[in-house]
Design a protein around this motif. Structure first.
Motif, PDB file in Angstrom:
ATOM      1  N   LEU A  19       0.825  -1.211   0.000  1.00  0.00           N
ATOM      2  CA  LEU A  19       0.000   0.000   0.000  1.00  0.00           C
ATOM      3  C   LEU A  19       0.861   1.265   0.000  1.00  0.00           C
ATOM      4  CD1 LEU A  19      -2.855  -0.989   2.463  1.00  0.00           C
ATOM      5  CD2 LEU A  19      -3.057  -0.581   0.002  1.00  0.00           C
ATOM      6  N   ILE A  20       1.984   1.198   0.671  1.00  0.00           N
ATOM      7  CA  ILE A  20       2.906   2.340   0.681  1.00  0.00           C
ATOM      8  C   ILE A  20       3.450   2.559  -0.725  1.00  0.00           C
ATOM      9  CG2 ILE A  20       5.131   3.179   1.548  1.00  0.00           C
ATOM     10  CD1 ILE A  20       4.401   1.665   4.209  1.00  0.00           C
ATOM     11  N   LYS A  21       3.882   1.489  -1.370  1.00  0.00           N
ATOM     12  CA  LYS A  21       4.386   1.602  -2.747  1.00  0.00           C
ATOM     13  C   LYS A  21       3.287   2.088  -3.686  1.00  0.00           C
ATOM     14  CE  LYS A  21       7.944  -1.893  -2.178  1.00  0.00           C
ATOM     15  NZ  LYS A  21       8.412  -3.237  -2.563  1.00  0.00           N
ATOM     16  N   HIS A  22       2.094   1.565  -3.497  1.00  0.00           N
ATOM     17  CA  HIS A  22       0.953   1.998  -4.310  1.00  0.00           C
ATOM     18  C   HIS A  22       0.723   3.501  -4.138  1.00  0.00           C
ATOM     19  CE1 HIS A  22      -3.063   2.295  -6.005  1.00  0.00           C
ATOM     20  NE2 HIS A  22      -3.513   2.719  -4.843  1.00  0.00           N
ATOM     21  N   SER A  23       0.810   3.977  -2.925  1.00  0.00           N
ATOM     22  CA  SER A  23       0.589   5.403  -2.658  1.00  0.00           C
ATOM     23  C   SER A  23       1.620   6.265  -3.374  1.00  0.00           C
ATOM     24  CB  SER A  23       0.637   5.661  -1.145  1.00  0.00           C
ATOM     25  OG  SER A  23      -0.430   4.986  -0.506  1.00  0.00           O
ATOM     26  N   GLY A  46      -0.056  15.874  -6.261  1.00  0.00           N
ATOM     27  CA  GLY A  46       0.798  14.767  -5.826  1.00  0.00           C
ATOM     28  C   GLY A  46       0.468  14.314  -4.421  1.00  0.00           C
ATOM     29  N   VAL A  47       0.341  15.260  -3.497  1.00  0.00           N
ATOM     30  CA  VAL A  47       0.030  14.922  -2.110  1.00  0.00           C
ATOM     31  C   VAL A  47      -1.361  14.295  -2.006  1.00  0.00           C
ATOM     32  CG1 VAL A  47      -0.393  15.921   0.173  1.00  0.00           C
ATOM     33  CG2 VAL A  47       1.663  16.539  -1.092  1.00  0.00           C
ATOM     34  N   SER A  48      -2.298  14.758  -2.805  1.00  0.00           N
ATOM     35  CA  SER A  48      -3.631  14.144  -2.816  1.00  0.00           C
ATOM     36  C   SER A  48      -3.522  12.669  -3.202  1.00  0.00           C
ATOM     37  CB  SER A  48      -4.554  14.882  -3.793  1.00  0.00           C
ATOM     38  OG  SER A  48      -4.743  16.215  -3.387  1.00  0.00           O
ATOM     39  N   GLY A  49      -2.694  12.366  -4.181  1.00  0.00           N
ATOM     40  CA  GLY A  49      -2.476  10.980  -4.573  1.00  0.00           C
ATOM     41  C   GLY A  49      -1.741  10.189  -3.510  1.00  0.00           C
ATOM     42  N   LEU A  50      -0.758  10.799  -2.905  1.00  0.00           N
ATOM     43  CA  LEU A  50       0.030  10.124  -1.869  1.00  0.00           C
ATOM     44  C   LEU A  50      -0.832   9.704  -0.683  1.00  0.00           C
ATOM     45  CD1 LEU A  50       2.963   9.342  -1.025  1.00  0.00           C
ATOM     46  CD2 LEU A  50       3.049  11.561   0.148  1.00  0.00           C
ATOM     47  N   LEU A  51      -1.783  10.531  -0.312  1.00  0.00           N
ATOM     48  CA  LEU A  51      -2.573  10.277   0.898  1.00  0.00           C
ATOM     49  C   LEU A  51      -3.939   9.640   0.650  1.00  0.00           C
ATOM     50  CD1 LEU A  51      -1.766  13.565   2.840  1.00  0.00           C
ATOM     51  CD2 LEU A  51      -0.687  11.312   3.074  1.00  0.00           C
ATOM     52  N   HIS A  52      -4.259   9.324  -0.600  1.00  0.00           N
ATOM     53  CA  HIS A  52      -5.621   8.863  -0.919  1.00  0.00           C
ATOM     54  C   HIS A  52      -6.033   7.573  -0.222  1.00  0.00           C
ATOM     55  CE1 HIS A  52      -3.727   6.015  -3.670  1.00  0.00           C
ATOM     56  NE2 HIS A  52      -4.907   5.453  -3.844  1.00  0.00           N
ATOM     57  N   ASP A  53      -5.086   6.715   0.128  1.00  0.00           N
ATOM     58  CA  ASP A  53      -5.394   5.447   0.801  1.00  0.00           C
ATOM     59  C   ASP A  53      -4.882   5.420   2.243  1.00  0.00           C
ATOM     60  OD1 ASP A  53      -6.793   4.183  -1.227  1.00  0.00           O
ATOM     61  OD2 ASP A  53      -5.091   3.038  -1.969  1.00  0.00           O
ATOM     62  N   LEU A  54      -4.767   6.572   2.859  1.00  0.00           N
ATOM     63  CA  LEU A  54      -4.171   6.686   4.190  1.00  0.00           C
ATOM     64  C   LEU A  54      -4.832   5.777   5.223  1.00  0.00           C
ATOM     65  CD1 LEU A  54      -1.937   8.340   5.618  1.00  0.00           C
ATOM     66  CD2 LEU A  54      -3.711   9.983   6.240  1.00  0.00           C
ATOM     67  N   ALA A 108      -8.867  12.624 -12.062  1.00  0.00           N
ATOM     68  CA  ALA A 108      -7.476  12.174 -12.145  1.00  0.00           C
ATOM     69  C   ALA A 108      -7.174  11.128 -11.076  1.00  0.00           C
ATOM     70  CB  ALA A 108      -6.538  13.374 -12.011  1.00  0.00           C
ATOM     71  N   LEU A 109      -7.617  11.360  -9.860  1.00  0.00           N
ATOM     72  CA  LEU A 109      -7.360  10.402  -8.786  1.00  0.00           C
ATOM     73  C   LEU A 109      -8.133   9.108  -9.011  1.00  0.00           C
ATOM     74  CD1 LEU A 109      -5.877   9.817  -6.180  1.00  0.00           C
ATOM     75  CD2 LEU A 109      -7.729  10.942  -4.932  1.00  0.00           C
ATOM     76  N   TYR A 110      -9.357   9.227  -9.456  1.00  0.00           N
ATOM     77  CA  TYR A 110     -10.195   8.059  -9.730  1.00  0.00           C
ATOM     78  C   TYR A 110      -9.546   7.152 -10.783  1.00  0.00           C
ATOM     79  CZ  TYR A 110     -14.448   5.512 -11.199  1.00  0.00           C
ATOM     80  OH  TYR A 110     -15.376   4.553 -11.520  1.00  0.00           O
ATOM     81  N   ALA A 111      -8.933   7.735 -11.795  1.00  0.00           N
ATOM     82  CA  ALA A 111      -8.292   6.958 -12.859  1.00  0.00           C
ATOM     83  C   ALA A 111      -6.891   6.504 -12.478  1.00  0.00           C
ATOM     84  CB  ALA A 111      -8.244   7.789 -14.147  1.00  0.00           C
ATOM     85  N   SER A 112      -6.170   7.317 -11.730  1.00  0.00           N
ATOM     86  CA  SER A 112      -4.782   7.006 -11.375  1.00  0.00           C
ATOM     87  C   SER A 112      -4.676   5.849 -10.388  1.00  0.00           C
ATOM     88  CB  SER A 112      -4.098   8.233 -10.773  1.00  0.00           C
ATOM     89  OG  SER A 112      -4.015   9.271 -11.709  1.00  0.00           O
ATOM     90  N   ASP A 113      -5.624   5.759  -9.492  1.00  0.00           N
ATOM     91  CA  ASP A 113      -5.590   4.705  -8.475  1.00  0.00           C
ATOM     92  C   ASP A 113      -5.493   3.313  -9.112  1.00  0.00           C
ATOM     93  OD1 ASP A 113      -5.799   3.420  -5.949  1.00  0.00           O
ATOM     94  OD2 ASP A 113      -7.974   3.451  -6.044  1.00  0.00           O
ATOM     95  N   ASP A 183      12.779   2.656  -8.384  1.00  0.00           N
ATOM     96  CA  ASP A 183      13.555   2.236  -7.219  1.00  0.00           C
ATOM     97  C   ASP A 183      12.703   2.264  -5.957  1.00  0.00           C
ATOM     98  OD1 ASP A 183      13.499   5.051  -7.547  1.00  0.00           O
ATOM     99  OD2 ASP A 183      15.253   5.318  -6.272  1.00  0.00           O
ATOM    100  N   VAL A 184      11.849   3.271  -5.806  1.00  0.00           N
ATOM    101  CA  VAL A 184      10.946   3.362  -4.661  1.00  0.00           C
ATOM    102  C   VAL A 184       9.926   2.227  -4.707  1.00  0.00           C
ATOM    103  CG1 VAL A 184       9.157   4.785  -3.582  1.00  0.00           C
ATOM    104  CG2 VAL A 184      11.218   5.858  -4.476  1.00  0.00           C
ATOM    105  N   LEU A 185       9.481   1.907  -5.906  1.00  0.00           N
ATOM    106  CA  LEU A 185       8.465   0.858  -6.082  1.00  0.00           C
ATOM    107  C   LEU A 185       9.040  -0.550  -5.996  1.00  0.00           C
ATOM    108  CD1 LEU A 185       6.477   2.450  -9.060  1.00  0.00           C
ATOM    109  CD2 LEU A 185       6.000   2.625  -6.594  1.00  0.00           C
ATOM    110  N   GLY A 186      10.357  -0.655  -6.108  1.00  0.00           N
ATOM    111  CA  GLY A 186      10.987  -1.974  -6.104  1.00  0.00           C
ATOM    112  C   GLY A 186      10.662  -2.764  -7.351  1.00  0.00           C
TER     113      GLY A 186
END
Length: 187
Positions: A19-23, A46-54, A108-113, A183-186
């Protein structure tokens, strides 16, 4: 928006590595979309995407999907982070909340997720399991293979076309964004 503060919130509330990688993946795609549609607010998108699954590790959303989103908003309001536009987009990305999609950020968030998970699933079938091995042609082709990544919301991914961008262009933009943070996503 303070990205560093958002990262700390993410690290505090999400514990599942996937979930962290997904975020981070969703953040990267949202930033890429913002550069195209709202260049003055790349960090906000970007932050909206980062926190969408908090709240994904905090609520039993698999048994009650309506719980996913409202808890995130509660957390963000408790620490005075974000605004009503961000909260609305976070709620709208989860169809179970019945929050209507009303603007570019929501769409954008609905499609990006889902596209980030879809691209990840494609990468994982390659021998090297690298996102850089994925081709846009494969993403487009796999969209018609309903058994592949069956849980991926194809309708949500294709809804990006409502913003005037073709699905193929969205796939390319998303793939490029994820490759930049491979690299962040592995992957």
């Amino acid at each position: 928006m303070e990205r560093e503060r958002a990262v700390k919130l993410l690290e505090k509330h999400l514990t599942s590595p996937h979930l962290i990688k997904h975020s981070y993946a969703v953040e990267s795609v949202m930033r890429a979309l913002a550069k195209r549609f709202d260049p003055e607010r790349v960090d906000f998108w970007g932050v909206s995407g980062l926190l969408h699954d908090l709240d994904a590790d905090l609520v039993d959303w698999k048994n009650d999907p309506t719980l996913h989103g409202p808890k995130t908003i509660e957390i963000l309001k408790e620490v005075s982070f974000g605004d009503e536009e961000m909260y609305h987009a976070i709620l709208a990305h989860n169809e179970a909340t019945k929050t209507p999609i009303t603007n570019f950020l929501d769409r954008a968030l609905y499609a990006s997720d889902p596209i980030t998970g879809f691209i990840t699933a494609i990468a994982l079938v390659y021998p090297d399991k690298k996102v850089k091995s994925v081709k846009v042609k494969s993403i487009v082709k796999r969209m018609d293979e309903v058994r592949f990544a069956a849980g991926a919301n194809r309708e949500a991914m294709r809804s990006i076309e409502n913003l005037g961008i073709s699905f193929e262009d969205f796939a390319q933009l998303s793939l490029n964004a994820m490759c930049e943070i491979s690299d962040v996503l592995g992957l």
